[in-house]
Design a protein around this motif. Structure first.
Motif, PDB file in Angstrom:
ATOM      1  N   ARG A  90       0.911  -1.123   0.046  1.00  0.00           N
ATOM      2  CA  ARG A  90       0.049   0.199   0.041  1.00  0.00           C
ATOM      3  C   ARG A  90       0.947   1.370  -0.181  1.00  0.00           C
ATOM      4  O   ARG A  90       1.865   1.167   0.745  1.00  0.00           O
ATOM      5  N   PRO A  91       0.410   2.314  -0.867  1.00  0.00           N
ATOM      6  CA  PRO A  91       1.351   3.467  -0.913  1.00  0.00           C
ATOM      7  C   PRO A  91       1.214   4.257   0.495  1.00  0.00           C
ATOM      8  O   PRO A  91      -0.026   4.459   1.025  1.00  0.00           O
ATOM      9  N   VAL A  92       2.096   4.973   0.774  1.00  0.00           N
ATOM     10  CA  VAL A  92       2.255   6.052   1.842  1.00  0.00           C
ATOM     11  C   VAL A  92       2.053   7.219   1.331  1.00  0.00           C
ATOM     12  O   VAL A  92       2.741   7.640   0.469  1.00  0.00           O
ATOM     13  N   ASP A  93       0.819   7.938   1.965  1.00  0.00           N
ATOM     14  CA  ASP A  93       0.771   9.390   1.417  1.00  0.00           C
ATOM     15  C   ASP A  93       0.993  10.524   2.428  1.00  0.00           C
ATOM     16  O   ASP A  93       1.163  10.188   3.722  1.00  0.00           O
ATOM     17  N   VAL A  94       0.944  11.641   2.022  1.00  0.00           N
ATOM     18  CA  VAL A  94       1.033  13.016   3.009  1.00  0.00           C
ATOM     19  C   VAL A  94       2.105  12.749   3.969  1.00  0.00           C
ATOM     20  O   VAL A  94       2.108  12.620   5.095  1.00  0.00           O
ATOM     21  N   LEU A  95       3.478  12.679   3.453  1.00  0.00           N
ATOM     22  CA  LEU A  95       4.573  12.760   4.004  1.00  0.00           C
ATOM     23  C   LEU A  95       4.838  13.937   4.890  1.00  0.00           C
ATOM     24  O   LEU A  95       4.694  15.338   3.994  1.00  0.00           O
ATOM     25  N   THR A  96       5.318  13.890   6.016  1.00  0.00           N
ATOM     26  CA  THR A  96       5.748  15.117   6.735  1.00  0.00           C
ATOM     27  C   THR A  96       7.244  14.853   7.271  1.00  0.00           C
ATOM     28  O   THR A  96       7.383  13.832   7.809  1.00  0.00           O
ATOM     29  N   VAL A  97       8.052  15.881   7.037  1.00  0.00           N
ATOM     30  CA  VAL A  97       9.350  15.987   7.385  1.00  0.00           C
ATOM     31  C   VAL A  97       9.861  16.795   8.655  1.00  0.00           C
ATOM     32  O   VAL A  97       9.686  18.029   8.071  1.00  0.00           O
ATOM     33  N   ILE A  98      10.116  16.486   9.559  1.00  0.00           N
ATOM     34  CA  ILE A  98      10.374  17.092  10.884  1.00  0.00           C
ATOM     35  C   ILE A  98      12.218  17.183  11.247  1.00  0.00           C
ATOM     36  O   ILE A  98      12.405  16.102  11.309  1.00  0.00           O
ATOM     37  N   SER A  99      12.664  18.329  11.035  1.00  0.00           N
ATOM     38  CA  SER A  99      14.202  18.194  11.359  1.00  0.00           C
ATOM     39  C   SER A  99      14.088  18.673  12.993  1.00  0.00           C
ATOM     40  O   SER A  99      13.750  19.784  13.199  1.00  0.00           O
ATOM     41  N   ASP A 100      15.140  18.249  14.063  1.00  0.00           N
ATOM     42  CA  ASP A 100      15.389  18.556  15.020  1.00  0.00           C
ATOM     43  C   ASP A 100      15.839  19.915  14.998  1.00  0.00           C
ATOM     44  O   ASP A 100      15.398  20.760  15.979  1.00  0.00           O
ATOM     45  N   ILE A 123      10.438  11.258  10.148  1.00  0.00           N
ATOM     46  CA  ILE A 123       9.098  11.179   8.802  1.00  0.00           C
ATOM     47  C   ILE A 123       8.044  10.406   9.123  1.00  0.00           C
ATOM     48  O   ILE A 123       7.849   9.118   9.500  1.00  0.00           O
ATOM     49  N   THR A 124       6.892  11.214   8.747  1.00  0.00           N
ATOM     50  CA  THR A 124       5.662  10.599   8.947  1.00  0.00           C
ATOM     51  C   THR A 124       4.586  10.502   7.888  1.00  0.00           C
ATOM     52  O   THR A 124       5.020  11.565   7.025  1.00  0.00           O
ATOM     53  N   GLY A 125       3.644   9.538   7.770  1.00  0.00           N
ATOM     54  CA  GLY A 125       2.682   9.704   6.493  1.00  0.00           C
ATOM     55  C   GLY A 125       1.485   9.116   6.891  1.00  0.00           C
ATOM     56  O   GLY A 125       1.545   8.499   8.070  1.00  0.00           O
ATOM     57  N   LEU A 126       0.562   8.965   5.732  1.00  0.00           N
ATOM     58  CA  LEU A 126      -0.694   8.078   6.123  1.00  0.00           C
ATOM     59  C   LEU A 126      -0.788   7.065   5.132  1.00  0.00           C
ATOM     60  O   LEU A 126      -0.278   6.969   4.200  1.00  0.00           O
ATOM     61  N   LEU A 127      -1.365   5.987   5.753  1.00  0.00           N
ATOM     62  CA  LEU A 127      -1.561   4.613   4.764  1.00  0.00           C
ATOM     63  C   LEU A 127      -3.055   4.391   4.930  1.00  0.00           C
ATOM     64  O   LEU A 127      -3.670   4.450   5.615  1.00  0.00           O
ATOM     65  N   SER A 128      -3.469   4.334   3.706  1.00  0.00           N
ATOM     66  CA  SER A 128      -5.129   3.946   3.533  1.00  0.00           C
ATOM     67  C   SER A 128      -5.137   2.365   3.368  1.00  0.00           C
ATOM     68  O   SER A 128      -4.226   1.963   2.462  1.00  0.00           O
ATOM     69  N   GLN A 129      -6.055   1.852   4.299  1.00  0.00           N
ATOM     70  CA  GLN A 129      -6.311   0.429   3.979  1.00  0.00           C
ATOM     71  C   GLN A 129      -7.568   0.092   3.740  1.00  0.00           C
ATOM     72  O   GLN A 129      -8.534   0.720   4.377  1.00  0.00           O
ATOM     73  N   PRO A 130      -7.920  -0.992   2.879  1.00  0.00           N
ATOM     74  CA  PRO A 130      -9.136  -1.156   2.313  1.00  0.00           C
ATOM     75  C   PRO A 130     -10.138  -1.741   3.760  1.00  0.00           C
ATOM     76  O   PRO A 130      -9.508  -2.417   4.401  1.00  0.00           O
ATOM     77  N   SER A 131     -11.308  -1.301   3.921  1.00  0.00           N
ATOM     78  CA  SER A 131     -12.288  -1.844   5.015  1.00  0.00           C
ATOM     79  C   SER A 131     -12.205  -3.488   4.962  1.00  0.00           C
ATOM     80  O   SER A 131     -12.508  -4.011   3.736  1.00  0.00           O
ATOM     81  N   GLY A 132     -12.248  -4.037   6.114  1.00  0.00           N
ATOM     82  CA  GLY A 132     -12.364  -5.519   6.107  1.00  0.00           C
ATOM     83  C   GLY A 132     -11.173  -6.347   5.829  1.00  0.00           C
ATOM     84  O   GLY A 132     -11.370  -7.473   5.970  1.00  0.00           O
ATOM     85  N   ILE A 133     -10.029  -5.688   5.624  1.00  0.00           N
ATOM     86  CA  ILE A 133      -8.838  -6.338   5.408  1.00  0.00           C
ATOM     87  C   ILE A 133      -7.902  -5.919   6.802  1.00  0.00           C
ATOM     88  O   ILE A 133      -7.744  -4.740   6.715  1.00  0.00           O
ATOM     89  N   ALA A 134      -7.676  -6.903   7.467  1.00  0.00           N
ATOM     90  CA  ALA A 134      -6.753  -6.670   8.633  1.00  0.00           C
ATOM     91  C   ALA A 134      -5.248  -6.810   8.209  1.00  0.00           C
ATOM     92  O   ALA A 134      -5.005  -8.338   8.265  1.00  0.00           O
TER      93      ALA A 134
END
Length: 149
Positions: A90-100, A123-134
């Motif tokens: 699954r693609p990871v979207d909406v990346l955020t990069v924070i430097s100390d 570095i953080t991001g969002l993962l979309s996962q289809p409903s019903g798939i664990a």
């Protein structure tokens, strides 16, 4: 023979006058410490208990990456075009990069080393996962590059 001796006598002073002063040059040398990147923690995902329609959105954990190089130098982060989480590809979207050292660098991806020549990126991001798939134990490697500005 007299003519040959007279020509040599005339040619000798001409050679002495042709001597040139060699050009001089100045040079300087700057030694740069090479940049190093070390993955401290991969991006891992924890399921969110709420779902909206057909898609469950999962917030990523934070990938932590340590960067080191010349103290005080500005550097640029190069992110890949796509980050994929596995299992599930699954693609990871909406990346955020924070430097100390430089704060949120998501828009310009440029940061600065501290006085010791290091920085830490989160570095953080969002993962979309289809409903019903664990999917469990989902993680993503975040392969980045860094270059001095």
């Amino acid at each position: 023979m007299v003519l040959a001796v007279s020509l040599c006598g005339v040619a000798a002073p001409a050679f002495a006058q042709i001597a040139e002063i060699p050009p001089s040059a100045n040079a300087s040398l700057t030694i740069e410490r090479s940049l190093t990147i070390a993955a401290v923690q991969p991006m891992s995902f924890n399921p969110v208990s709420t779902s909206t329609g057909v898609v469950v959105t999962t917030q990523s954990g934070t990938a932590i990456i340590r960067v080191s190089g010349d103290p005080g130098r500005v550097y640029r982060v190069n992110l890949p075009a796509e980050i994929v989480a596995s299992p599930g590809d699954r693609p990871v979207d909406v990346l955020t990069v924070i430097s100390d050292n430089s704060g949120d660098i998501t828009s310009n991806l440029t940061a600065r080393m501290n006085a010791e020549g290091s920085d830490r990126l989160q570095i953080t991001g969002l993962l979309s996962q289809p409903s019903g798939i664990a999917l469990t134990n989902v993680s993503a490697a975040v392969p980045i590059g860094v270059d001095y500005e």
